[in-house]
Motif scaffolding. Structure first.
Motif, short mmCIF file in Angstrom:
data_model
loop_
_atom_site.label_atom_id
_atom_site.label_comp_id
_atom_site.label_asym_id
_atom_site.label_seq_id
_atom_site.Cartn_x
_atom_site.Cartn_y
_atom_site.Cartn_z
N ILE A 1 0.85 -1.02 0.12
CA ILE A 1 0.10 -0.05 0.01
C ILE A 1 0.80 1.22 -0.06
CG2 ILE A 1 -1.55 1.26 1.24
CD1 ILE A 1 -2.79 -1.39 2.34
N ALA B 1 3.69 1.55 -1.21
CA ALA B 1 4.53 1.58 -2.42
C ALA B 1 3.69 2.48 -3.49
CB ALA B 1 4.77 0.33 -3.05
N PHE B 2 2.16 2.58 -3.28
CA PHE B 2 1.44 3.04 -4.22
C PHE B 2 1.48 4.68 -3.81
CE2 PHE B 2 -2.62 5.24 -5.22
CZ PHE B 2 -2.55 5.00 -6.69
N PHE B 3 1.28 4.87 -2.67
CA PHE B 3 1.25 6.26 -2.04
C PHE B 3 2.63 7.17 -1.86
CE2 PHE B 3 -2.67 4.50 -0.50
CZ PHE B 3 -3.75 5.35 -1.17
N VAL C 1 4.88 7.90 -3.79
CA VAL C 1 5.26 8.92 -4.81
C VAL C 1 4.42 10.27 -4.64
CG1 VAL C 1 5.98 7.16 -6.60
CG2 VAL C 1 3.53 7.80 -6.50
N MET C 2 3.47 10.16 -3.91
CA MET C 2 2.79 11.65 -3.81
C MET C 2 3.75 12.54 -3.21
SD MET C 2 -0.02 10.13 -4.69
CE MET C 2 -0.64 8.70 -4.84
N ASP D 1 -3.17 8.97 3.87
CA ASP D 1 -3.98 7.98 2.67
C ASP D 1 -3.89 6.61 3.03
OD1 ASP D 1 -5.08 10.36 1.57
OD2 ASP D 1 -3.56 10.25 0.04
#
Ligand code: SF4
Ligand code: SF4
Ligand code: SF4
Ligand code: FES
Lengths: 77, 957
Positions: free
Chosen positions: A18, A20-22, A24-25, A34
């Motif tokens: 999870i 890893a998705f966030f 890059v924000m 998030d």
């Protein structure tokens, strides 16, 4: 050969996925929020519990930084 | 049960034309106005006259070969064919005169002279256009004897399991050939030979079964005679009534007429007015319904204490009370959260709704999930995050307006065949095609179809590919800035724009990851962004990955960035797997949300349900299917109510699933057959097929269509009645007289369904949600027209993260999985039909190079080993695969494809990563250890079924 990681190890991996998705924000503070929201929205309480218990026992060094920050949000205050 | 007459449909002879312009003409003294381009034949029907015809039918373009439809037109010489003559302003047409009558009789006489006169014993008796026309034209004698050359002794081809071809009855009208080309798009038939010798022939004069034919039945439908005929009709005779219903196989949701004789289905005819299919069908829905009456169906409830005990046949009451007692015991012993359930994407909306209601209200927890978990849950998450709703944006028909079609990780010609045919039709008309798939699927290259770009990427790299496409769009100035400014959240756009523009996301930088030449990616991106109205269709090849949700988000980004959303011909369209995947998601089957995608933590929603249901509801999410398995292994999850799903066969890492099954104390399976899951069950509740109950299904277009009961439930109860009984026994009363009342409750509690009810669907045929006061009566065919459901469309960066499933020297190949046309999912239905003639085993597809390296020849037995397990299949050596990638289907339990797949899953939804498993392949002589065990276990379970004892009879009741 056993393929099934123990549930808690599996949860650490899921949390990092999870993260890893966030991660890059641009706003990492928001990203941590998030991640926390995601876990609270989609993980059943016993998953959240064993995740937190595992971290208590083993520390949080396996976690990505953004997840580490998120965990602070998830912990019942 | 309401029976209907035969639902006879008017055949207008030629297809409807869409045009703003109209023309007005006079036919037999009646003035009629029709759309420009309409044939005289079709205009005549509007004027109240059916002109005799044989080679014309309104599903096909006119051909003008039979000369039966001749008419007289004032000011024109001769007798033009009305099917090929367009209506013109001021035309004056006569359809009857003694000259016309003579000509038509002459035509018929020629046909009949080479046609057997066995009408009374012919299977098409009463449903034959040749017979009708002979009557219509008043044919009384045939002057040419039968002694001359004729075809009356031609041999019939019975090779296809579902239909017969009897050339002696063929009038060479070409309708079948055109149906195969225009409707189906397979081009399997030709008319071989010339003149008298001309005959219909599949492929190169092969029997049907060995030809290119995919058994869609379009030719059978189009044939005006008994030449191409369903074997079921040959056996049973013509139907006496028919009932409109919806296919229970895939997410296309084709409408059908169930043609009946009493309580027996004798044919399924695709329904012309069905909006999803417009009169077309595929081999599954049209022909593979024999499973509904298969002898393997279990019709009596059964219970057993241990899975090593023989089953005991009991009454419904006993079974239901036993199950309820067990669930109570478990909850008392292990806590309220120790039980849960799985709703079925095969069952109706009403049934699914009731199961989740039972779990939330009667079990008192949110441990409900559905098999959509393992297929399209990332669609829900991804489209929800970006657009604000969890569904495809278009109707199927919208593809007719697309200029560019981008297909990612979907194989519509096999998995969504009727939509695949529609798409192929548009492609033949000139739309451009980009295919992103590790395999060379049929769309890449088939009859009259060539993909403009096939981006043959490595499995597991969709996100890299989508980011690379976005990179080109952003850096080459191909954005639709005005759409973005007006419709999207600009802050999120800027973040995304900066992200995808990074050199790391360029096609060049990602080429080593995806394996696709950067130049191809650039050209494909330009085509998608600038080629006109562009639509994206995607399937499980996108969702069933560790980054499934990220890929869906990436796809949504692409459509927003190029303004391809909110009108016909564009959009983002998930192709759903099972018939009611959309519906089961809509109905609140996920552990974190109520019907209508509202989170359980939302107080307003929860109190709405609490008031209506009269219970207090939990605000924390429940367990998802994989979490249930893990909790079972941890000892905290003990009981499962599983309706119409076969998790043991369909979920990944079979050995892990089985261990979880064995750790539970009460598994209740409701199904048609003793499926793989039922072999681990303690209570078996007989399910009812889609022919045995009332309800609705929702297809991939959000279209809600009726499922109608054509026969009483074979086991006495429809599935929804079973759930009601179980809930009552659990102490939470449910009371419905029929499923329409369940839909009324759904509408009452779900704003997007507020305008949905059975009466309306009856009247309109189908409706598309959102359907309420704010939409038109039929609901919402097109989503996000002026604004996104969430307001502004939201962009999100999509960082590619390689999967944990890495190739190593030990596991050097990547296995990916998929489906084929004739079998459906776990195959429980299709394996119990003649469809096994088309596909009798799962095979492992391997590239010649990889095969050669391992000394493997086509047909050899090969072992497939992964970190999770090992199984054995026969190899098929094929260049459809790229080197390094192997492929298989999972329609047969003994193949054990899921023994090899791992429990890696999507980060957001835990949707399993079925599409990527690192494996090694070796040539072997015998089946795997898992398969040996499976055989032993299976034998035991089948014996325990055979040895079942009628407990209550034995007890002297
Ligand atoms: S069944 Fe379908 S594919 Fe086969 S010949 Fe007929 S139209 Fe063509
Ligand atoms: S098989 Fe039927 S549809 Fe085909 S040419 Fe013969 S009569 Fe016409
Ligand atoms: S395309 Fe799908 S819905 Fe239509 S007949 Fe085939 S299986 Fe049924
Ligand atoms: S129907 Fe017009 S030529 Fe055959």
């Amino acid at each position: 050969m056993s393929t099934t990681a123990t549930t808690s190890e599996h949860l650490v991996r899921m949390a990092n996925d999870i993260g890893a998705f966030f991660e890059v924000m641009p706003d990492q503070h928001q990203a941590a929020k998030d991640v926390a929201t995601h876990i609270k929205k989609f993980w059943e309480p016993r998953m959240q519990r064993s995740f937190l218990e595992y971290l208590k026992a083993h520390g949080d060094q396996e976690l990505k930084p953004v997840v580490r920050e998120a965990v602070r949000e998830i912990r019942p205050s | 049960m309401d029976t209907h007459p035969l639902h006879e449909e008017i055949d207008y002879g030629t297809p409807a034309r869409e045009s703003e312009q109209t023309v007005t003409l006079t036919i037999d003294g009646v003035q009629v106005t029709v759309a420009h381009g309409t044939s005289v034949m079709r205009a005549a029907v509007d004027a109240g006259t059916q002109i005799p015809k044989l080679c014309a039918t309104d599903s096909l373009e006119p051909f003008g070969s039979c000369r039966l439809c001749l008419v007289e037109i004032e000011g024109r010489r001769g007798f033009p064919a009305s099917c090929t003559t367009p209506a013109e302003n001021g035309m004056v047409v006569r359809t009857q005169s003694s000259k016309l009558a003579d000509l038509r009789r002459g035509v018929m006489e020629l046909y009949i002279s080479d046609h057997p006169l066995d009408c009374l014993t012919c299977a098409a008796n009463g449903d034959c256009e040749l017979q009708d026309m002979a009557g219509t034209v008043g044919l009384r004698e045939v002057r040419y004897g039968y002694e001359g050359l004729n075809h009356l002794k031609d041999q019939a081809d019975l090779s296809n399991p579902y239909f017969a071809y009897d050339p002696s009855k063929c009038i060479v009208c070409n309708r079948c050939v055109r149906a195969c080309e225009e409707t189906q798009g397979t081009f399997a038939l030709t008319i071989s030979g010339r003149g008298f010798a001309s005959r219909v022939s599949p492929s190169e004069s092969q029997p049907f079964l060995e030809s290119e034919c995919v058994s869609c039945g379009a030719c059978v439908n189009a044939c005006p005679t008994a030449t191409l005929m369903e074997k079921s009709i040959i056996d049973a005779g013509q139907p006496d009534h028919s009932v409109i219903t919806t296919c229970a196989y895939c997410g296309v949701g084709c409408g059908f007429k169930a043609d009946m004789k009493g309580n027996e289905v004798v044919r399924m005819t695709p329904w012309k007015d069905g909006k999803a299919n417009e009169g077309h069908a595929c081999v599954k829905g049209r022909f593979a319904w024999g499973y509904t009456t298969h002898k393997d169906r279990i019709l009596t409830p059964m219970i057993r204490k241990n899975i090593t005990d023989p089953w005991q046949e009991v009454s419904w009451d006993t079974a239901i009370n036993y199950a309820a007692g067990e669930f109570h015991r478990l909850q008392q012993t292990y806590g309220k959260d120790s039980v849960g359930g799985i709703t079925s994407s095969r069952c109706t909306n009403e049934e699914t709704y009731l199961v989740q209601k039972l779990i939330r209200a009667a079990f008192g927890n949110n441990n409900v999930d559905t098999c959509a978990r393992v297929c399209h849950s990332p669609t829900g998450y991804g489209l929800g995050q970006t657009y604000g709703t969890s569904a495809g944006t278009q109707t199927f028909k919208s593809v007719e307006k697309s200029d560019v079609i981008l297909v990612i990780g979907a194989n519509p010609t096999d998995a969504h065949p009727v939509f695949g045919s529609r798409m192929k039709k548009r492609l033949r008309e000139g739309a451009k095609l980009i295919v992103v798939d590790p395999r060379q699927i049929d769309l890449v290259k088939s009859a009259h179809i060539r993909a403009d770009y096939h981006l043959q990427l490595r499995p597991g790299t969709n996100v890299a590919m989508v980011s690379a496409l976005a990179h080109v769009i952003v850096t080459e100035g191909l954005l639709n800035q005005s759409f973005i400014n007006e419709r999207c959240d600009l802050d999120s756009f800027k973040v995304w724009q900066e992200f995808v523009a990074r050199p790391a996301n360029s096609p060049e930088a990602l080429e080593p990851v995806t394996g696709v030449p950067a130049q191809l990616v650039r050209e494909a991106a330009r085509l998608y962004a600038t080629g006109g109205d562009a639509a994206i269709y995607y399937g499980l090849g996108v969702t069933e990955h560790a980054q499934g949700s990220t890929a869906v988000i990436g796809i949504a980004n692409l459509a927003m960035a190029t303004g391809n959303i909110g009108r016909e011909g564009v959009g983002v369209n998930p192709l759903r797997g099972q018939n009611n995947v959309q519906g089961s998601c809509d109905m609140g089957s996920f552990p974190h949300e109520f019907p209508g995608y509202r989170h359980v933590s939302d107080d307003a929603t929860r109190s709405l349900f609490e008031k209506d249901w009269g219970v207090s509801l939990r605000k924390e999410p429940g367990l998802r299917i994989p979490n249930m398995f893990e909790s079972a292994l941890d000892g905290t999850f003990k009981g499962l109510y599983c309706q119409g799903e076969d998790i043991v066969q369909s979920d990944p890492n079979t050995q892990h699933v089985i261990a979880a099954m064995e750790a539970m104390e009460c598994i209740v399976v409701q199904d048609l057959f003793l499926n793989e899951t039922a072999k681990y069950a303690h209570v078996f509740l007989p399910g009812s097929s889609f022919l045995e109950k009332e309800g609705t299904f929702t297809n991939a277009e959000r279209r809600i269509s009726r499922v109608r009961k054509v026969m009483p439930p074979k086991a006495g109860l429809a599935d929804w009645e079973v759930t009601v009984a179980l809930s009552n026994a659990l102490g939470y009363p449910m009371q419905y007289n029929d499923p329409s009342e369940i839909m009324d409750e759904i509408a009452r509690l779900t704003p997007t369904f507020a305008g949905v009810n059975f009466d309306k669907i009856e009247r309109l045929g189908s409706v598309q949600w959102p359907c309420n006061d704010q939409t038109s009566e039929i609901g919402t065919p097109l989503m996000h027209i002026d604004r996104f459901v969430r307001g502004k469309g939201r962009f999100l960066p999509t960082q590619y993260v390689p999967t944990h499933e890495k190739v190593t020297p030990k596991y050097p190949l990547l296995l990916t999985t998929g489906r084929i046309l004739s079998q459906y999912n776990v195959g429980a239905q299709t394996r119990r039909t003649e469809n096994v003639k088309f596909h009798e085993e799962d095979r492992l597809d391997i590239h010649p190079h990889d095969a050669e390296e391992r000394g493997i020849a086509d047909g050899d037995w090969v072992g497939i080993a992964s970190r999770a397990g090992e199984t054995v299949l026969r190899a098929r050596v094929t260049e459809r695969m790229q080197p390094g990638v192997v492929y298989t289907t999972f329609h047969f339990p003994e193949s054990g494809a899921n023994v090899i797949t791992t429990e890696n899953s999507d980060w957001a939804t835990n949707c399993p990563e079925y599409k990527v498993t690192a494996v090694q392949i070796t040539k072997v002589k015998q089946t795997s250890e898992w398969q040996e065990n499976y055989h032993r276990f299976n034998e035991t379970q089948l014996r325990l079924l055979k040895e079942k004892v009628a407990a209550e009879v034995a007890a002297g009741r």
